[in-house]
Scaffold this motif. Structure first.
Motif, mmCIF file in Angstrom:
data_model
loop_
_atom_site.group_PDB
_atom_site.id
_atom_site.type_symbol
_atom_site.label_atom_id
_atom_site.label_comp_id
_atom_site.label_asym_id
_atom_site.label_seq_id
_atom_site.Cartn_x
_atom_site.Cartn_y
_atom_site.Cartn_z
ATOM 1 N N LEU A 16 -12.082 6.757 -74.317
ATOM 2 C CA LEU A 16 -11.798 8.233 -74.251
ATOM 3 C C LEU A 16 -12.531 9.074 -75.213
ATOM 4 O O LEU A 16 -13.135 10.201 -74.677
ATOM 5 C CB LEU A 16 -10.183 8.085 -74.345
ATOM 6 N N MET A 37 -11.074 6.977 -66.980
ATOM 7 C CA MET A 37 -9.876 7.818 -67.612
ATOM 8 C C MET A 37 -8.652 7.935 -67.089
ATOM 9 O O MET A 37 -8.544 7.765 -65.628
ATOM 10 C CB MET A 37 -10.421 9.468 -67.551
ATOM 11 N N PRO A 65 -4.956 8.799 -66.003
ATOM 12 C CA PRO A 65 -4.085 10.094 -65.626
ATOM 13 C C PRO A 65 -3.374 10.372 -66.777
ATOM 14 O O PRO A 65 -2.730 9.745 -67.527
ATOM 15 C CB PRO A 65 -3.267 9.932 -64.394
ATOM 16 N N THR A 87 -6.377 17.257 -74.884
ATOM 17 C CA THR A 87 -6.122 15.927 -74.542
ATOM 18 C C THR A 87 -6.168 14.997 -75.620
ATOM 19 O O THR A 87 -5.393 13.970 -75.881
ATOM 20 C CB THR A 87 -7.380 15.393 -73.650
ATOM 21 N N LEU A 143 -15.685 9.108 -66.048
ATOM 22 C CA LEU A 143 -14.333 9.641 -66.206
ATOM 23 C C LEU A 143 -13.531 9.355 -64.809
ATOM 24 O O LEU A 143 -12.365 9.028 -65.012
ATOM 25 C CB LEU A 143 -14.472 11.304 -66.277
ATOM 26 N N LYS A 179 -6.592 15.118 -66.335
ATOM 27 C CA LYS A 179 -7.904 14.448 -65.746
ATOM 28 C C LYS A 179 -8.339 15.160 -64.574
ATOM 29 O O LYS A 179 -9.386 15.402 -64.541
ATOM 30 C CB LYS A 179 -7.475 12.934 -65.483
#
Length: 404
Positions: A10, A184, A186, A121, A180, A74
């Motif tokens: 991430l 990635m 949610p 984030t 992503l 996201k």
């Protein structure tokens, strides 16, 4: 503490997001000399090109702040990132000054909110005690843009044209979008069930919170300190100090190496030694190096590279520590709105500062360079001193929140 596999991935993906967004903005400064020449524009028009991105980014940040916390992070990130890439494609194909100006506005509208989403984030995932380390890694995006992006962009621009660096950014961005989408996870909305959350209610809560207002005023001066001087470094080196454009990558490459090495170290130091202590120390050293850099005479490229590298090294230390402190202020339910507005203020103040820099920097007759570049350095130094005082209040708020 070591990061989990997903946390490391991430951080890597968010760092690439920052890399492309930072490079898209930062590459304008070293391309300044070529843009002024190829588009036949003035220094003030170039300042408008730089500020157009920043001001449009600030406007979109304010407009979206009241909505951002309602959506999965996201999904919101991907939508804005795609829009940013489209704007950058338009920059790449721009045939004229006005087409490029509109393209910069489009890129700014979408790219300007990326930092706010990224830092929201990060705050969602990582504790305050280790957040300095994370910010240190993400700050490496700036360093990587100095080492890889800007020198390569300058080289490509020198070999082909100024359009090519924007294609380079688009290619990296498209690869990261695919990553992503696939990897990635949610990040659901963190709004409190039952809480009134219309756009104007969210904005009112944010702008009536005294702690938030202190952070916003600090961000204003934090951004002003960089944007007054930074866009005009390349024109200064080319037109004032008479260096060839193909010599500039060495200056930016050396600065990138310094900050790439220094950023993770500053991130750890921020967590272990103290974020505000690092901010004050880094700010004072950055101010000294700025005064040094703006007064380096022509004829010694090595000294120019050393002064610029030291300046950017200590600038990165203050950004890492400041970001870690400021992201700790908002409540979870208003984190996205706060970070978006904070990013908007950063971009807007940067745009204002770029225009101010273009006004202060006076062109000499016959394209023989500029006057008042040293004055830009002095203004930056004063802004840094003001920011130290404001950041003291931010630090007290954070200590009251986490050291109870």
């Amino acid at each position: 503490m070591t990061f989990s596999r997903y946390e490391s991935l991430l951080v890597a993906m968010l760092t690439i997001v920052q890399f492309t967004v930072v490079l898209d903005f930062a590459v304008m400064a070293p391309l300044g000399a070529e843009l002024i020449d190829s588009l036949d524009i003035s220094t003030k028009q170039f300042g408008i090109l730089v500020s157009a991105y920043a001001l449009s980014a600030g406007a979109s940040g304010f407009l979206l702040a009241g909505f951002i916390d309602r959506f999965d992070r996201k999904n919101f990130l991907l939508i804005m990132y795609v829009g940013f890439i489209i704007g950058t494609v338009c920059c790449a194909i721009a045939p004229s000054y006005y087409f490029l100006l509109v393209s910069r506005i489009v890129a700014g509208v979408f790219g300007g909110v990326m930092s706010g989403i990224t830092f929201a984030t990060v705050t969602d995932f990582f504790r305050y005690e280790i957040r300095g380390r994370v910010m240190g890694f993400i700050q490496m995006a700036f360093s990587a843009s100095q080492i890889l992006g800007i020198p390569l962009g300058l080289y490509l621009a020198h070999i082909w044209s100024w359009h090519v660096p924007f294609y380079f950014i688009v290619g990296i961005g498209l690869i990261n979008i695919a990553m992503l989408v696939k990897f990635m996870k949610p990040i659901p909305s963190k709004t409190i069930p039952g809480e009134k959350s219309s756009y104007f209610q969210v904005i009112k809560r944010v702008f009536t919170n005294k702690k938030y207002l202190i952070a916003f005023s600090t961000t204003f001066f934090l951004a002003t300190g960089g944007f007054i001087l930074q866009p005009y470094v390349t024109p200064h080196l080319v037109f004032d100090l008479n260096y060839a454009e193909d010599q500039l990558p060495y200056v930016f490459f050396s600065a990138g190496i310094a900050t790439l090495i220094g950023s993770p170290i500053f991130g750890k130091l921020s967590d272990s030694w103290g974020k505000y202590k690092l901010f004050v120390t880094g700010s004072l050293l950055a101010g000294i190096c700025i005064i040094w850099f703006v007064n380096v005479p022509a004829g010694n490229l090595f000294m120019v590279a050393v002064a610029f590298s030291c300046m950017m090294l200590f600038v990165s230390s203050r950004i890492i520590s400041a970001t870690a402190m400021i992201t700790a202020i908002p409540d979870a339910s208003e984190r996205g709105a706060f970070m978006n507005i904070n990013s908007a203020i950063q971009q807007s103040s940067g745009g204002i500062a770029s225009i101010l820099g273009g006004i202060v920097l006076i062109e000499k007759e016959g394209n023989q360079g500029f006057e008042n570049f040293q004055l830009l350095g002095l203004i930056t130094f004063v802004s840094i001193l003001i920011c130290i005082l404001l950041m003291y209040r931010v630090n007290k708020i954070v200590e009251g929140k986490y050291l109870k």
